[in-house]
Design a protein around this motif. Structure first.
Motif, PDB file in Angstrom:
ATOM      1  N   LEU A   1      -0.886  -1.052  10.238  1.00 50.94           N
ATOM      2  CA  LEU A   1      -1.539  -1.284   8.721  1.00 50.94           C
ATOM      3  C   LEU A   1      -0.887  -0.506   7.596  1.00 50.94           C
ATOM      4  N   PHE A   2      -1.360   0.681   7.891  1.00 54.77           N
ATOM      5  CA  PHE A   2      -1.035   1.763   6.853  1.00 54.77           C
ATOM      6  C   PHE A   2       0.491   1.863   6.550  1.00 54.77           C
ATOM      7  N   ALA A   3       1.245   1.874   7.530  1.00 54.41           N
ATOM      8  CA  ALA A   3       2.754   1.873   7.453  1.00 54.41           C
ATOM      9  C   ALA A   3       3.263   0.682   6.856  1.00 54.41           C
ATOM     10  N   ASN A   4       2.775  -0.492   7.185  1.00 53.74           N
ATOM     11  CA  ASN A   4       3.066  -1.719   6.404  1.00 53.74           C
ATOM     12  C   ASN A   4       2.624  -1.442   4.846  1.00 53.74           C
ATOM     13  N   TYR A   5       1.508  -1.056   4.673  1.00 54.00           N
ATOM     14  CA  TYR A   5       1.249  -0.761   3.092  1.00 54.00           C
ATOM     15  C   TYR A   5       2.286   0.112   2.552  1.00 54.00           C
ATOM     16  N   VAL A   6       2.511   1.286   3.052  1.00 44.90           N
ATOM     17  CA  VAL A   6       3.122   2.133   2.530  1.00 44.90           C
ATOM     18  C   VAL A   6       4.670   1.439   2.185  1.00 44.90           C
ATOM     19  N   ALA A   7       5.159   0.822   3.149  1.00 48.39           N
ATOM     20  CA  ALA A   7       6.474   0.187   3.070  1.00 48.39           C
ATOM     21  C   ALA A   7       6.483  -0.966   1.797  1.00 48.39           C
ATOM     22  N   LEU A   8       5.295  -1.615   1.687  1.00 51.46           N
ATOM     23  CA  LEU A   8       5.027  -2.855   0.769  1.00 51.46           C
ATOM     24  C   LEU A   8       5.095  -1.907  -0.574  1.00 51.46           C
ATOM     25  N   LEU A   9       4.189  -0.920  -0.731  1.00 51.48           N
ATOM     26  CA  LEU A   9       4.207  -0.107  -1.945  1.00 51.48           C
ATOM     27  C   LEU A   9       5.548   0.547  -2.362  1.00 51.48           C
ATOM     28  N   ASN A  10       6.370   1.024  -1.371  1.00 46.15           N
ATOM     29  CA  ASN A  10       7.643   1.415  -1.665  1.00 46.15           C
ATOM     30  C   ASN A  10       8.729   0.349  -2.315  1.00 46.15           C
TER      31      ASN A  10
ATOM     32  N   MET B   1       8.367  -6.329   8.323  1.00 44.23           N
ATOM     33  CA  MET B   1       7.147  -6.044   8.312  1.00 44.23           C
ATOM     34  C   MET B   1       6.044  -7.354   8.865  1.00 44.23           C
ATOM     35  N   SER B   2       5.229  -7.037   9.773  1.00 43.80           N
ATOM     36  CA  SER B   2       4.333  -8.157  10.444  1.00 43.80           C
ATOM     37  C   SER B   2       3.056  -7.399  10.575  1.00 43.80           C
ATOM     38  N   VAL B   3       2.065  -8.423   9.804  1.00 46.14           N
ATOM     39  CA  VAL B   3       0.834  -8.038  10.204  1.00 46.14           C
ATOM     40  C   VAL B   3      -0.181  -9.122  10.827  1.00 46.14           C
TER      41      VAL B   3
END
Length: 95
Positions: free
Chosen positions: A12-21, A1-3
């Motif tokens: 950004l949303f995909a990164n957010y969902v991954a982090l949330l998971n 995951m890279s921002v």
């Protein structure tokens, strides 16, 4: 995951969902863990971590109620011991 500044909203949303998971899984790993401990009498018990957390919260509430009742019995005015009132009062002070 890279921002970085070039990420699209979708990235950004995909990164957010991954982090949330990841956080959700970590929470389950910790909260569902079986904990073995001994009471002050030396008796061994086992409980799931979230049960222990719930007990600590409830037990604190029990003691706040006891203190409030004792103060009333001594003729003192008591204040609310509800956490939400504490948060509201703190927010008022910070304003």
């Amino acid at each position: 995951m890279s921002v970085n500044e070039n990420n699209t909203i979708e990235q950004l949303f995909a990164n957010y969902v991954a982090l949330l998971n990841e956080y959700e899984q970590l929470g389950h790993d910790v909260l569902d863990r079986l904990v073995t401990y001994k009471s002050s009498e030396g008796i061994e018990y086992e409980n799931i971590c979230y049960e222990i957390i719930q007990h600590v919260v409830n037990h604190g509430t029990y003691h706040r109620g006891n203190i409030s009742a004792m103060l009333r019995q001594l003729g003192n005015k008591t204040i609310s011991t509800d956490y939400i009132y504490f948060l509201r009062e703190r927010a008022d002070i910070e304003r």
